[in-house]
Motif scaffolding. Structure first.
Motif, PDB file in Angstrom:
ATOM      1  N   SER A 119      -2.254   1.737   5.956  1.00 27.78           N
ATOM      2  CA  SER A 119      -1.053   2.543   5.189  1.00 27.78           C
ATOM      3  C   SER A 119      -1.497   2.354   3.718  1.00 27.78           C
ATOM      4  O   SER A 119      -1.231   3.249   2.822  1.00 27.78           O
ATOM      5  CB  SER A 119       0.150   1.777   5.632  1.00 27.78           C
ATOM      6  OG  SER A 119       0.709   2.231   7.067  1.00 27.78           O
ATOM      7  N   VAL A 120      -1.845   0.978   3.378  1.00 25.41           N
ATOM      8  CA  VAL A 120      -2.198   0.826   2.003  1.00 25.41           C
ATOM      9  C   VAL A 120      -3.502   1.842   1.566  1.00 25.41           C
ATOM     10  O   VAL A 120      -3.470   2.315   0.534  1.00 25.41           O
ATOM     11  CB  VAL A 120      -2.432  -0.760   1.624  1.00 25.41           C
ATOM     12  CG1 VAL A 120      -2.810  -0.757   0.192  1.00 25.41           C
ATOM     13  CG2 VAL A 120      -1.210  -1.381   1.815  1.00 25.41           C
ATOM     14  N   ALA A 121      -4.391   1.802   2.332  1.00 27.05           N
ATOM     15  CA  ALA A 121      -5.684   2.646   2.292  1.00 27.05           C
ATOM     16  C   ALA A 121      -5.136   4.060   2.005  1.00 27.05           C
ATOM     17  O   ALA A 121      -5.706   4.881   1.124  1.00 27.05           O
ATOM     18  CB  ALA A 121      -6.583   2.487   3.159  1.00 27.05           C
ATOM     19  N   TYR A 122      -4.115   4.474   2.927  1.00 29.45           N
ATOM     20  CA  TYR A 122      -3.755   5.942   2.912  1.00 29.45           C
ATOM     21  C   TYR A 122      -2.891   6.145   1.477  1.00 29.45           C
ATOM     22  O   TYR A 122      -3.191   7.192   0.954  1.00 29.45           O
ATOM     23  CB  TYR A 122      -2.832   6.083   4.080  1.00 29.45           C
ATOM     24  CG  TYR A 122      -2.384   7.503   4.437  1.00 29.45           C
ATOM     25  CD1 TYR A 122      -3.295   8.736   3.953  1.00 29.45           C
ATOM     26  CD2 TYR A 122      -1.469   7.707   5.064  1.00 29.45           C
ATOM     27  CE1 TYR A 122      -2.717  10.016   4.253  1.00 29.45           C
ATOM     28  CE2 TYR A 122      -0.734   9.091   5.212  1.00 29.45           C
ATOM     29  CZ  TYR A 122      -1.311  10.057   4.493  1.00 29.45           C
ATOM     30  OH  TYR A 122      -0.988  11.320   4.759  1.00 29.45           O
ATOM     31  N   GLN A 123      -2.063   5.409   1.212  1.00 26.50           N
ATOM     32  CA  GLN A 123      -1.654   5.407   0.071  1.00 26.50           C
ATOM     33  C   GLN A 123      -2.382   5.632  -1.357  1.00 26.50           C
ATOM     34  O   GLN A 123      -2.157   6.574  -2.122  1.00 26.50           O
ATOM     35  CB  GLN A 123      -0.617   4.264  -0.364  1.00 26.50           C
ATOM     36  CG  GLN A 123       0.355   4.324  -1.589  1.00 26.50           C
ATOM     37  CD  GLN A 123       1.424   5.422  -1.704  1.00 26.50           C
ATOM     38  OE1 GLN A 123       2.187   5.830  -0.488  1.00 26.50           O
ATOM     39  NE2 GLN A 123       1.296   6.169  -2.355  1.00 26.50           N
ATOM     40  N   ARG A 124      -3.382   4.705  -1.051  1.00 25.91           N
ATOM     41  CA  ARG A 124      -4.478   4.932  -2.289  1.00 25.91           C
ATOM     42  C   ARG A 124      -5.179   6.306  -2.335  1.00 25.91           C
ATOM     43  O   ARG A 124      -5.410   6.984  -3.350  1.00 25.91           O
ATOM     44  CB  ARG A 124      -5.388   3.730  -2.070  1.00 25.91           C
ATOM     45  CG  ARG A 124      -4.779   2.438  -2.583  1.00 25.91           C
ATOM     46  CD  ARG A 124      -5.761   1.323  -2.365  1.00 25.91           C
ATOM     47  NE  ARG A 124      -5.433  -0.256  -2.798  1.00 25.91           N
ATOM     48  CZ  ARG A 124      -5.751  -1.118  -2.480  1.00 25.91           C
ATOM     49  NH1 ARG A 124      -6.918  -1.536  -2.061  1.00 25.91           N
ATOM     50  NH2 ARG A 124      -5.147  -2.300  -2.841  1.00 25.91           N
ATOM     51  N   THR A 125      -5.279   6.730  -1.095  1.00 25.51           N
ATOM     52  CA  THR A 125      -6.239   8.047  -0.801  1.00 25.51           C
ATOM     53  C   THR A 125      -5.293   9.210  -1.263  1.00 25.51           C
ATOM     54  O   THR A 125      -5.784  10.057  -1.961  1.00 25.51           O
ATOM     55  CB  THR A 125      -6.624   8.183   0.551  1.00 25.51           C
ATOM     56  OG1 THR A 125      -7.285   7.149   1.110  1.00 25.51           O
ATOM     57  CG2 THR A 125      -7.462   9.431   0.801  1.00 25.51           C
ATOM     58  N   PHE A 126      -4.075   9.112  -1.025  1.00 31.17           N
ATOM     59  CA  PHE A 126      -3.018   9.897  -1.339  1.00 31.17           C
ATOM     60  C   PHE A 126      -3.132  10.141  -2.832  1.00 31.17           C
ATOM     61  O   PHE A 126      -3.107  11.270  -3.412  1.00 31.17           O
ATOM     62  CB  PHE A 126      -1.777   9.676  -0.659  1.00 31.17           C
ATOM     63  CG  PHE A 126      -0.463  10.617  -1.481  1.00 31.17           C
ATOM     64  CD1 PHE A 126      -0.445  11.919  -0.659  1.00 31.17           C
ATOM     65  CD2 PHE A 126       0.222  10.440  -2.229  1.00 31.17           C
ATOM     66  CE1 PHE A 126       0.805  12.608  -0.980  1.00 31.17           C
ATOM     67  CE2 PHE A 126       1.307  10.844  -2.695  1.00 31.17           C
ATOM     68  CZ  PHE A 126       1.596  12.257  -2.060  1.00 31.17           C
ATOM     69  N   HIS A 145       2.582   6.499   4.711  1.00 31.33           N
ATOM     70  CA  HIS A 145       2.006   5.452   5.299  1.00 31.33           C
ATOM     71  C   HIS A 145       1.611   5.839   6.945  1.00 31.33           C
ATOM     72  O   HIS A 145       1.970   7.033   7.157  1.00 31.33           O
ATOM     73  CB  HIS A 145       3.085   4.230   5.420  1.00 31.33           C
ATOM     74  CG  HIS A 145       4.242   4.552   6.720  1.00 31.33           C
ATOM     75  ND1 HIS A 145       4.335   4.296   8.072  1.00 31.33           N
ATOM     76  CD2 HIS A 145       5.364   5.194   6.345  1.00 31.33           C
ATOM     77  CE1 HIS A 145       5.290   4.705   8.573  1.00 31.33           C
ATOM     78  NE2 HIS A 145       5.982   5.156   7.447  1.00 31.33           N
ATOM     79  N   VAL A 146       1.032   5.117   7.676  1.00 33.36           N
ATOM     80  CA  VAL A 146       0.545   5.371   9.030  1.00 33.36           C
ATOM     81  C   VAL A 146       1.325   4.514  10.039  1.00 33.36           C
ATOM     82  O   VAL A 146       1.654   3.547   9.633  1.00 33.36           O
ATOM     83  CB  VAL A 146      -0.948   5.154   9.436  1.00 33.36           C
ATOM     84  CG1 VAL A 146      -1.652   6.246   8.191  1.00 33.36           C
ATOM     85  CG2 VAL A 146      -1.490   3.848   9.080  1.00 33.36           C
ATOM     86  N   THR A 147       1.360   4.997  11.168  1.00 29.46           N
ATOM     87  CA  THR A 147       1.961   4.183  12.540  1.00 29.46           C
ATOM     88  C   THR A 147       0.835   3.728  13.216  1.00 29.46           C
ATOM     89  O   THR A 147      -0.405   3.934  13.029  1.00 29.46           O
ATOM     90  CB  THR A 147       2.796   5.173  13.230  1.00 29.46           C
ATOM     91  OG1 THR A 147       1.802   6.072  13.932  1.00 29.46           O
ATOM     92  CG2 THR A 147       3.820   5.849  12.310  1.00 29.46           C
ATOM     93  N   TYR A 333     -13.809   7.005   0.931  1.00 23.37           N
ATOM     94  CA  TYR A 333     -12.823   6.097   0.489  1.00 23.37           C
ATOM     95  C   TYR A 333     -11.644   5.475   1.298  1.00 23.37           C
ATOM     96  O   TYR A 333     -11.458   4.225   1.140  1.00 23.37           O
ATOM     97  CB  TYR A 333     -11.976   6.963  -0.649  1.00 23.37           C
ATOM     98  CG  TYR A 333     -11.229   6.151  -1.624  1.00 23.37           C
ATOM     99  CD1 TYR A 333     -11.760   5.232  -2.670  1.00 23.37           C
ATOM    100  CD2 TYR A 333      -9.754   6.097  -1.559  1.00 23.37           C
ATOM    101  CE1 TYR A 333     -11.006   4.689  -3.556  1.00 23.37           C
ATOM    102  CE2 TYR A 333      -8.937   5.335  -2.307  1.00 23.37           C
ATOM    103  CZ  TYR A 333      -9.426   4.630  -3.274  1.00 23.37           C
ATOM    104  OH  TYR A 333      -8.485   3.704  -3.977  1.00 23.37           O
ATOM    105  N   TYR A 334     -11.039   6.215   2.234  1.00 19.66           N
ATOM    106  CA  TYR A 334     -10.126   5.699   2.951  1.00 19.66           C
ATOM    107  C   TYR A 334     -10.578   4.602   3.862  1.00 19.66           C
ATOM    108  O   TYR A 334     -10.075   3.630   4.063  1.00 19.66           O
ATOM    109  CB  TYR A 334      -9.416   7.029   3.823  1.00 19.66           C
ATOM    110  CG  TYR A 334      -8.334   6.454   4.892  1.00 19.66           C
ATOM    111  CD1 TYR A 334      -7.377   6.044   4.569  1.00 19.66           C
ATOM    112  CD2 TYR A 334      -8.886   6.628   6.172  1.00 19.66           C
ATOM    113  CE1 TYR A 334      -6.769   5.515   5.510  1.00 19.66           C
ATOM    114  CE2 TYR A 334      -8.052   6.397   7.413  1.00 19.66           C
ATOM    115  CZ  TYR A 334      -6.616   5.711   6.979  1.00 19.66           C
ATOM    116  OH  TYR A 334      -5.898   5.374   8.049  1.00 19.66           O
ATOM    117  N   GLU A 335     -11.852   4.897   4.492  1.00 22.12           N
ATOM    118  CA  GLU A 335     -12.330   4.042   5.345  1.00 22.12           C
ATOM    119  C   GLU A 335     -12.868   2.659   4.687  1.00 22.12           C
ATOM    120  O   GLU A 335     -12.802   1.411   5.106  1.00 22.12           O
ATOM    121  CB  GLU A 335     -13.578   4.596   6.024  1.00 22.12           C
ATOM    122  CG  GLU A 335     -13.361   5.659   6.973  1.00 22.12           C
ATOM    123  CD  GLU A 335     -14.677   6.333   7.560  1.00 22.12           C
ATOM    124  OE1 GLU A 335     -15.693   5.837   7.275  1.00 22.12           O
ATOM    125  OE2 GLU A 335     -14.346   7.416   8.409  1.00 22.12           O
TER     126      GLU A 335
END
Length: 345
Positions: A119-126, A145-147, A333-335
């Motif tokens: 979720s943090v990685a996704y926020q940064r990617t967003f 965020h992700v579930t 980046y996300y990974e």
């Protein structure tokens, strides 16, 4: 009581009332569309505590009021915020298929092993790749965020190999999963979590693709006799917490800054880590209940699913690139961020 005391008491009462009215007028109330059960941990321990923090950091000048019942259905959450029907909403992007193509990056399988880190990685990617290209342009994004990853939960017949998908009616909630399982013979049926109990009880579906926590959290596990766990998830949900722009502009810059300090990555981690924690608890409950009927997918099933999702990945790459996103860099980046965050734990 003499006349002077009566007048004095009257003046004090007027001043007290005036102060209360003034204090009330200085509080901006944000209407939150409460469509999920209010006692579910995602609300009670997640969003509602966040709402309390908003009131605290703004010293009472901004307050969030959850609705007593849904003002709009979950499929209309985002648009209702953009249009000002509600002020604040949370929900999955996948409930409006095709509206948020960039969010599909985190909905493909096998990618979410820890929803807090992801979720943090996704926020940064967003923030780095998606927001600059106009995603969520018509609202204020408090967090994405992700579930936890979804598994296969079936009533009467398990899915252990690709051939088992043939003619199986499976409730799905993302177009990514729908197209993939359709290609291997399944019959995907769309529907919200609120409809899942009816789907299962009436035999409209043979099973559902869902995280273990939501299966137990929505108390529909009594209908499920077989689970196939997909490491990293058959899918993950991409979710948003968004606020109406006009309401945001009524908040002072100082309070806006205070709210943003507890939003973004902090809110993403709060929601994702709660999902991960509760999913592990639900997994153990289901394993104890189902015994050998709770199985981890074998290599041949994973390989078959990878092939089923291949075309969807290619189509998504084309859509994302057409929007001007350097999607290869975004994926890497996300990974990278996910791995760094997991290693740091």
């Amino acid at each position: 009581m003499d006349m002077k005391k009566i007048i004095l008491i009257g003046l004090i009462s007027i001043l007290t009332l005036s102060f209360a009215v003034s204090a009330s007028a200085d509080t901006l109330v944000l209407r939150y569309n409460q469509w999920f059960p209010s006692q579910h941990w995602s609300q009670k321990d997640g969003l509602h505590k966040y709402f309390d923090e908003i009131e605290t950091v703004t010293e009472g000048r901004v307050r969030v009021q959850p609705s007593a019942k849904p003002i709009v259905p979950p499929t209309k959450n985002y648009q209702a915020v953009a249009n000002g029907i509600v002020d604040l909403a949370w929900g999955p992007h996948g409930y409006t298929p095709g509206a948020f193509p960039l969010s599909e990056m985190v909905e493909f399988p096998f990618s979410v092993h820890d929803a807090g880190a992801s979720s943090v990685a996704y926020q940064r990617t967003f923030d780095k790749f998606f927001k600059p290209k106009g995603m969520h342009d018509d609202v204020v994004t408090l967090a994405v965020h992700v579930t936890s990853g979804g598994n296969l939960h079936m009533k009467n017949k398990p899915i252990r190999k690709i051939e088992d998908f043939q003619n199986a009616k499976i409730r799905v909630q993302t177009s990514v999963v729908s197209e993939a399982i359709k290609s291997i013979g399944a019959i995907p049926i769309s529907g919200s979590l609120n409809e899942l109990r009816e789907f299962l009880s009436r035999g409209i579906v043979d099973g559902t693709s869902l995280s273990d926590e939501l299966l137990t959290g929505f108390k529909v596990d009594s209908y499920i006799n077989y689970v196939t766990q997909i490491p990293g998830g058959l899918y993950s949900n991409s979710a948003f917490v968004v606020l109406n722009k006009k309401k945001w502009n009524q908040i002072s810059p100082t309070d806006q800054e205070a709210i943003m300090k507890i939003s973004g990555e902090k809110l993403a981690y709060r929601m994702g880590s709660l999902w991960h924690k509760n999913d592990l608890i639900a997994r153990k409950l289901l394993q104890d209940k189902l015994g050998e009927n709770y199985k981890v997918a074998d290599e041949s099933l994973i390989t078959g699913l990878e092939s089923a999702f291949f075309k969807g990945r290619l189509d998504w790459l084309e859509k994302a690139e057409a929007m001007g996103v350097d999607i290869t860099s975004a994926n890497v980046y996300y990974e990278e961020q996910t791995n760094l965050l997991m290693q740091a734990q």
